[in-house]
Design a protein around this motif. Structure first.
Motif, PDB file in Angstrom:
ATOM      1  N   ARG A   1      -2.300  59.377 -45.515  1.00  0.00           N
ATOM      2  CA  ARG A   1      -0.982  59.943 -45.198  1.00  0.00           C
ATOM      3  C   ARG A   1      -1.046  60.838 -43.961  1.00  0.00           C
ATOM      4  O   ARG A   1      -0.100  60.915 -43.190  1.00  0.00           O
ATOM      5  CB  ARG A   1      -0.425  60.695 -46.397  1.00  0.00           C
TER       6      ARG A   1
ATOM      7  N   GLN B   1      -3.060  60.311 -41.411  1.00  0.00           N
ATOM      8  CA  GLN B   1      -3.081  59.390 -40.267  1.00  0.00           C
ATOM      9  C   GLN B   1      -1.664  58.922 -39.947  1.00  0.00           C
ATOM     10  O   GLN B   1      -1.237  58.916 -38.790  1.00  0.00           O
ATOM     11  CB  GLN B   1      -3.948  58.160 -40.578  1.00  0.00           C
ATOM     12  N   THR B   2      -0.935  58.555 -41.007  1.00  0.00           N
ATOM     13  CA  THR B   2       0.430  58.062 -40.819  1.00  0.00           C
ATOM     14  C   THR B   2       1.308  59.152 -40.205  1.00  0.00           C
ATOM     15  O   THR B   2       2.119  58.887 -39.317  1.00  0.00           O
ATOM     16  CB  THR B   2       1.018  57.613 -42.171  1.00  0.00           C
TER      17      THR B   2
ATOM     18  N   VAL C   1       0.427  61.662 -38.261  1.00  0.00           N
ATOM     19  CA  VAL C   1       0.117  61.841 -36.825  1.00  0.00           C
ATOM     20  C   VAL C   1       0.845  60.773 -36.016  1.00  0.00           C
ATOM     21  O   VAL C   1       1.512  61.066 -35.016  1.00  0.00           O
ATOM     22  CB  VAL C   1      -1.408  61.749 -36.573  1.00  0.00           C
ATOM     23  N   GLU C   2       0.753  59.522 -36.465  1.00  0.00           N
ATOM     24  CA  GLU C   2       1.334  58.408 -35.727  1.00  0.00           C
ATOM     25  C   GLU C   2       2.862  58.569 -35.640  1.00  0.00           C
ATOM     26  O   GLU C   2       3.447  58.441 -34.565  1.00  0.00           O
ATOM     27  CB  GLU C   2       0.968  57.095 -36.427  1.00  0.00           C
TER      28      GLU C   2
ATOM     29  N   LYS D   1       4.003  61.705 -33.491  1.00  0.00           N
ATOM     30  CA  LYS D   1       3.787  61.454 -32.057  1.00  0.00           C
ATOM     31  C   LYS D   1       4.885  60.522 -31.507  1.00  0.00           C
ATOM     32  O   LYS D   1       5.421  60.743 -30.415  1.00  0.00           O
ATOM     33  CB  LYS D   1       2.394  60.840 -31.863  1.00  0.00           C
ATOM     34  N   LYS D   2       5.207  59.489 -32.294  1.00  0.00           N
ATOM     35  CA  LYS D   2       6.234  58.522 -31.855  1.00  0.00           C
ATOM     36  C   LYS D   2       7.583  59.220 -31.686  1.00  0.00           C
ATOM     37  O   LYS D   2       8.275  59.036 -30.688  1.00  0.00           O
ATOM     38  CB  LYS D   2       6.372  57.397 -32.878  1.00  0.00           C
TER      39      LYS D   2
ATOM     40  N   LEU E   1       2.256  69.837 -29.217  1.00  0.00           N
ATOM     41  CA  LEU E   1       1.930  69.456 -30.594  1.00  0.00           C
ATOM     42  C   LEU E   1       0.460  69.778 -30.865  1.00  0.00           C
ATOM     43  O   LEU E   1      -0.423  69.266 -30.175  1.00  0.00           O
ATOM     44  CB  LEU E   1       2.189  67.950 -30.801  1.00  0.00           C
ATOM     45  N   ASP E   2       0.222  70.651 -31.820  1.00  0.00           N
ATOM     46  CA  ASP E   2      -1.158  70.903 -32.264  1.00  0.00           C
ATOM     47  C   ASP E   2      -1.340  70.214 -33.609  1.00  0.00           C
ATOM     48  O   ASP E   2      -0.484  70.337 -34.480  1.00  0.00           O
ATOM     49  CB  ASP E   2      -1.390  72.407 -32.459  1.00  0.00           C
ATOM     50  N   VAL E   3      -2.439  69.485 -33.739  1.00  0.00           N
ATOM     51  CA  VAL E   3      -2.717  68.838 -35.025  1.00  0.00           C
ATOM     52  C   VAL E   3      -3.894  69.575 -35.656  1.00  0.00           C
ATOM     53  O   VAL E   3      -4.990  69.588 -35.103  1.00  0.00           O
ATOM     54  CB  VAL E   3      -3.044  67.341 -34.843  1.00  0.00           C
TER      55      VAL E   3
END
Lengths: 126, 510
Positions: free
Chosen positions: A51, A53-54, A56-57, A60-61, A73-75
C-alpha cells in the motif's frame, strides 16, 4: 497574473454595483492565488509494503497532474525516520499530510480514491 | 408559572435531545482518543484490521523486521520501481549513492539518476522486464560527478504491471582494479587484444595501438577481420577456432595490415577465456611484430648461402689444382723407364688423387662438411684397380660397407690411410699369384668406425713389425692413424693379411 485594476473603486458607479464588483474580484483573486499557491506535502509510508508503494505512485501522479512545479513532496519511511513521525502524530501509514497551504489536512490510505485525495488537498470542493 | 407554548415545549425537547447526543458523542470521542493514545503510546501489541469478511492482525513488532533490517544494512542500493521506472521505495544506501536525501528519492524516476548516455539502455530494459531480468553496467549521477554501478533488475511477478525490484552495486573497486589491470596490460610491449564470441574487439591495449596504428576508441566493437585483415585461409581460421574451443592456446605467424596499409608479419598467441561455468566468453591474443626478426633471418640465410657458394668455389679450385698435379704426375710416371721412380711417382699420384677426390665430394655433396666414406672408398678402389690391372692379375674387390659419413678433417686422413693400405695390397699381397680377392668392410658402432681390409694373398713377412718399417707408406699410415684420427691399427696374417683401423668419429666442426 494578478489584476489590481479590478479591485480599485471606479468613479461614477453605484455603491451596489461596486460591492458586486468587489465580490467578483475577490473570488477571481482567490482562484488566482489557489493556482499559484506552493504546496508542502509529506507522505508517510511503511517501508516497502504494497500500500505504501501504491500511495507513492498515486500521490506523485496527482501532484504532477494538478500541482506541477509548485509542490514539495517528502516521502518518509516510518520505520527509518521516527523523529518526524512523532512531530506529525502519525497513526497509520500511508498517510499524506498537507502542511501548506493551511489548514493542515491528513489523508489516510493508499490514495487510490483520487477524489478523496483532491478534496483533502483542497483542490476540489466537497 | 407561565404556561408553556407548544413551540416552547418542542424547543426544550430538542435541546434535551441535543444535550444527550452531545454527551454520547463526547463519550465516543473520549473513547476514540483513549484508543488512539493507547495505540500511539505503544500500550498495544497488535492492531486488528477488518476488511469485508477477512480480518488481518498486524503485530507492532512486525515479522518483516529482519527483512527490513537486511534491506537497510545490505550495503547495496535497493529500490522498488513501478512498471514505468518510478522509484516507489529506496533504502538509505541508494540515497547515499546518488547523494539525495532518502525522503526525496521516492516519486522520482530511475532515469533521473542515470547518466544521460545510459538512459536508453535502462528504458529498453524496463520495456522488456516482464520477459527478462537484466544486469546493466552503467554510471549513475552522484552530485556533480558519477558513479560506476551494476544495476540488476527483476520483475516481482509475471503481471504486465508488475513492480520491479532493483539492486544497485557500487563498482568503484571493480573499476579501479580493472584500470590497474588495463594499465598493466598497456605496460606490456606486445599488442594485447581481446574479442568476444562474435569476434568483436572488447579490449585493445597501448601495444596494439602502437603495432597497428589504431586507437582503442576507434576499434572497440569492430571485428579484428575489419581492422587488421589477417592473411589467413578460411580453413586455418576454422582450425584455430576449433582449437580455442577445446580450451587450447594457438600460436602461429601470419601477415596483418597496419592502419597506413603496409603489411607486416606477426607472431600471435590466441588463448580462450572461460567463465565460472566453463563457457567461452572471450579470446585474448598477444601479437608481436616480427618484421625485424624476419629481416635478420633472411639476411642470415643469404649470408650462409653466399658462404656456401664461396666454400664450394674454393673446394672446386683446390680440386682442379690437385687434379692438374695428379695429371702431371701421371704423365711423368708413364714416361719413366725406371721402375723404382715409376713406383714413387705412382704413389704420389694416388695420394694427390685421393685428396682431389675428397675436395670433389666437398663441393658436390649436399651435406656441406660431411663426406660419404663408402662412396669415397669405392672410387679409390676403381682408381687403384685401373692402375694395377695392367700387371696381368685378376683381383676382385668386395666392399660391404654401411653408409658412413665423416667430417672433412677426418675424411681426408682416413681416405689417405685407406689409399696406402689398398696400394700395398695391390702391390705386394698377390706377388706370384694369378688372382686374388680383397674384402673391405666399414662399420660404425657406438660412435666409432672400424675399417677392415682383408686379402687372401701371401700374407706379411714373418719378421714384419710396423714400428720398425722404413716404408714411407706404412709410416704415413701409422702417423695419420695415431695423430690425426686418434685411432689404432691391428695387423693379422692368416690365410692372407687383415688390417683393421679403428677410430672415434668427431662431430663436425670440432
Amino acid at each position: 497574473m494578478k489584476a489590481p485594476g479590478k479591485r480599485g473603486v471606479i468613479p461614477g458607479k453605484t455603491v451596489a454595483k461596486k460591492k458586486q464588483e468587489d465580490v467578483t474580484a475577490d473570488f477571481e483573486h482567490a482562484l488566482e492565488k489557489k493556482k499559484t499557491e506552493q504546496y508542502v506535502l509529506r507522505l508517510y509510508i511503511a517501508g516497502n509494503n504494497f500500500r505504501s508503494q501504491t500511495a507513492v505512485e498515486n500521490v506523485k501522479k496527482i501532484c504532477e497532474e494538478y500541482l506541477k512545479g509548485r509542490y514539495e513532496l517528502d516521502v518518509i519511511d516510518i520505520y527509518r525516520d521516527q523523529s518526524k513521525n512523532l512531530v506529525d502524530l502519525v497513526l497509520a501509514a500511508p498517510t499524506l499530510i498537507k502542511k501548506l497551504p493551511l489548514p493542515l489536512r491528513r489523508i489516510i490510505g493508499d490514495m487510490t480514491r483520487k477524489e478523496k485525495v483532491l478534496i483533502g488537498l483542497d483542490l476540489i470542493r466537497q | 408559572m407561565t404556561k408553556k407554548t407548544a413551540g416552547g415545549i418542542a424547543l426544550e425537547q430538542e435541546s434535551a435531545d441535543l444535550r444527550k447526543e452531545v454527551g454520547e458523542l463526547r463519550g465516543k470521542v473520549r473513547e476514540l482518543e483513549e484508543t488512539l493514545d493507547a495505540i500511539r503510546s505503544g500500550e498495544v501489541d497488535a492492531i486488528v484490521v477488518s476488511k469485508g469478511d477477512s480480518r488481518q492482525v498486524y503485530t507492532l513488532n512486525g515479522a518483516d523486521h529482519p527483512y527490513r533490517a537486511l534491506v537497510e544494512n545490505i550495503g547495496e542500493g535497493a529500490l522498488t520501481l513501478s512498471r514505468t521506472g518510478m522509484i516507489l521505495y529506496t533504502n538509505t544506501r541508494f540515497a547515499e549513492m546518488v547523494q539525495v536525501s532518502p525522503e526525496n528519492v521516492p516519486g522520482t524516476s530511475i532515469l533521473d539518476h542515470v547518466c544521460p548516455e545510459h538512459r536508453t539502455e535502462i528504458e529498453k530494459a524496463l520495456d522488456g522486464i516482464v520477459e527478462k531480468a537484466c544486469r546493466l553496467y552503467v554510471r549513475i549521477r552522484q552530485g556533480i560527478g558519477s558513479l560506476p554501478v551494476l544495476i540488476s533488475m527483476s520483475p516481482l511477478s509475471s503481471d504486465e504491471n508488475t513492480k520491479i525490484s532493483v539492486v544497485v552495486t557500487d563498482r568503484r573497486e571493480d573499476e579501479s582494479r580493472i584500470q590497474l589491470q588495463a594499465r598493466m596490460l598497456d605496460a606490456v610491449g606486445d599488442a594485447v587484444v581481446a574479442v568476444d564470441n562474435d569476434h568483436r574487439i572488447i579490449f585493445w591495449n597501448e601495444g596494439a595501438a602502437m603495432t597497428y596504428g589504431w586507437r582503442p576508441e576507434e576499434v572497440l566493437g569492430h571485428t579484428t577481420m575489419e581492422i587488421i585483415v589477417p592473411e589467413l585461409l578460411k580453413d586455418d581460421i576454422l582450425k584455430i577456432m576449433a582449437q580455442i574451443e577445446r580450451g587450447e592456446s594457438w600460436s602461429g605467424e601470419f601477415l596483418v595490415r597496419h592502419r597506413d596499409g603496409h603489411k607486416f608479419p606477426v607472431h600471435r598467441i590466441d588463448s580462450p577465456v572461460f567463465d565460472d561455468e566453463g563457457t567461452l566468453i572471450a579470446i585474448i591474443s598477444t601479437s608481436h611484430d616480427i618484421s625485424e626478426r624476419r629481416r635478420a633471418e633472411e639476411e642470415l640465410v643469404a649470408s650462409v648461402q653466399e658462404k656456401e657458394v664461396l666454400i664450394h668455389e674454393i673446394h672446386h679450385r683446390v680440386k682442379n689444382n690437385l687434379q692438374v698435379m695428379s695429371g702431371l704426375l701421371d704423365m711423368t710416371r708413364t714416361r719413366s723407364r725406371d721402375e723404382y721412380t715409376k713406383s714413387i711417382l705412382t704413389d704420389m699420384m694416388l695420394r694427390i688423387q685421393t685428396m682431389a677426390q675428397i675436395h670433389t665430394r666437398m663441393y658436390e655433396g649436399k651435406q656441406l662438411g660431411k663426406i660419404c666414406l663408402t662412396d669415397q672408398i669405392r672410387d679409390q678402389v676403381v682408381g687403384l684397380s685401373e692402375i694395377f690391372s695392367n700387371e696381368g692379375r685378376k683381383i676382385r674387390c668386395q666392399i660391404t660397407p654401411d653408409e658412413v659419413f665423416l667430417p672433412v678433417d677426418q675424411a681426408l686422413p682416413c681416405a689417405l690411410v685407406v689409399n696406402e693400405i689398398l696400394s700395398n695390397v695391390y702391390k705386394h699381397a698377390f706377388i706370384g699369384r694369378e688372382q686374388g680377392t680383397i674384402g673391405i668392410s666399414v662399420i660404425e658402432e657406438n660412435g666409432r668406425i672400424r675399417i677392415t681390409v682383408r686379402d687372401n694373398g701371401i700374407g706379411l713377412p714373418d719378421n714384419f713389425d710396423i714400428s720398425r718399417t722404413n716404408s714411407l707408406g706404412l709410416k704415413l699410415i701409422r702417423s695419420l692413424v695415431k695423430h690425426q684420427l686418434n685411432g689404432s691399427l691391428t695387423f693379422m696374417s692368416r690365410n692372407g693379411t687383415e688390417i683393421s683401423l679403428e677410430f672415434p668419429v668427431t662431430p663436425a666442426g670440432k
